[in-house]
Design an enzyme around this catalytic site. Sequence first.
Site, short mmCIF file in Angstrom:
data_model
loop_
_atom_site.label_atom_id
_atom_site.label_comp_id
_atom_site.label_asym_id
_atom_site.label_seq_id
_atom_site.Cartn_x
_atom_site.Cartn_y
_atom_site.Cartn_z
N HIS A 1 3.78 -4.94 3.57
CA HIS A 1 3.75 -5.38 4.97
C HIS A 1 3.34 -6.84 5.04
O HIS A 1 2.58 -7.32 4.18
CB HIS A 1 2.70 -4.61 5.78
CG HIS A 1 3.01 -3.17 5.98
ND1 HIS A 1 3.95 -2.73 6.87
CD2 HIS A 1 2.49 -2.07 5.40
CE1 HIS A 1 4.00 -1.41 6.84
NE2 HIS A 1 3.13 -0.97 5.95
N ASP B 1 -4.76 -10.43 -0.05
CA ASP B 1 -3.46 -11.10 -0.03
C ASP B 1 -2.70 -10.89 -1.34
O ASP B 1 -3.24 -11.13 -2.43
CB ASP B 1 -3.66 -12.60 0.22
CG ASP B 1 -2.35 -13.30 0.53
OD1 ASP B 1 -1.43 -12.66 1.07
OD2 ASP B 1 -2.26 -14.51 0.22
N HIS B 2 -1.46 -10.43 -1.20
CA HIS B 2 -0.59 -10.15 -2.36
C HIS B 2 -1.20 -9.16 -3.33
O HIS B 2 -1.00 -9.24 -4.54
CB HIS B 2 -0.18 -11.45 -3.07
CG HIS B 2 0.83 -12.24 -2.29
ND1 HIS B 2 0.46 -13.04 -1.23
CD2 HIS B 2 2.18 -12.31 -2.37
CE1 HIS B 2 1.56 -13.58 -0.72
NE2 HIS B 2 2.62 -13.17 -1.40
N GLU C 1 0.09 -4.96 11.75
CA GLU C 1 0.87 -4.55 10.58
C GLU C 1 2.28 -4.29 11.10
O GLU C 1 2.52 -3.27 11.76
CB GLU C 1 0.26 -3.28 9.98
CG GLU C 1 0.95 -2.75 8.75
CD GLU C 1 0.46 -1.33 8.45
OE1 GLU C 1 -0.55 -1.17 7.76
OE2 GLU C 1 1.11 -0.37 8.93
N HIS D 1 0.84 -1.20 0.00
CA HIS D 1 0.00 0.00 0.00
C HIS D 1 0.88 1.25 0.00
O HIS D 1 2.08 1.17 0.20
CB HIS D 1 -0.97 0.02 1.20
CG HIS D 1 -0.34 0.27 2.53
ND1 HIS D 1 -1.08 0.49 3.66
CD2 HIS D 1 0.95 0.35 2.92
CE1 HIS D 1 -0.28 0.70 4.69
NE2 HIS D 1 0.96 0.61 4.27
N HIS E 1 4.91 0.44 -0.54
CA HIS E 1 5.72 -0.49 0.25
C HIS E 1 4.82 -1.62 0.73
O HIS E 1 3.60 -1.54 0.62
CB HIS E 1 6.37 0.24 1.44
CG HIS E 1 5.36 0.83 2.38
ND1 HIS E 1 4.72 2.02 2.15
CD2 HIS E 1 4.87 0.36 3.55
CE1 HIS E 1 3.88 2.27 3.13
NE2 HIS E 1 3.95 1.27 3.99
N CYS F 1 5.78 6.74 4.16
CA CYS F 1 4.66 5.83 3.89
C CYS F 1 3.88 6.24 2.64
O CYS F 1 3.04 5.48 2.16
CB CYS F 1 3.72 5.76 5.09
SG CYS F 1 4.50 4.98 6.51
NI NI Z 1 2.59 0.88 5.50
#
Ligand code: NI
Length: 134
Positions: free
Chosen positions: A39, A77-78, A122, A14, A37, A33
């Site tokens: 997580h 997911d992914h 996260e 995200h 990137h 952010c």
């Molecule tokens: Ni983040």
Amino acid sequence: MIYVTRMIHFCAAHRLYDATLSEEENRERFGECANLHGHDYTLEVTVAGEPDERTGMLVHLSKLDTIVCERVVDRLDHKNLNVDVPVFSDVVPTIEMLAKYVWEELDGGIPEVSLHRVRIHEDDLTADYYGEAD
Ligand code: NI
């Protein structure tokens, strides 16, 4: 009342970014952010109810897993949350908004039990959502 929590792991990318702001304003608000990137997330879904007397179980875990995967995890997911999940096209995909999203997708959708809490980890950050206050 018994509470049962299922933990499910997923990965997603995200960026914290508001398209109505300039690049510079986004940098000020979200810092690094604002760059795309990824997580590792852990989702905890807590359901509440009374266990069935014959099975001893609150909820069939395989059924719970299927619902959580179909309604939530398979969609996240992914994925690139900003691009691949429609709700985040104009909502910043923070951990807070992710927790609310998961709640709204699951609330009322799990037979026999009520949704008690959605918790998302996260990395070293955790958010809890218990639904709207009455
Ligand atoms: Ni983040």
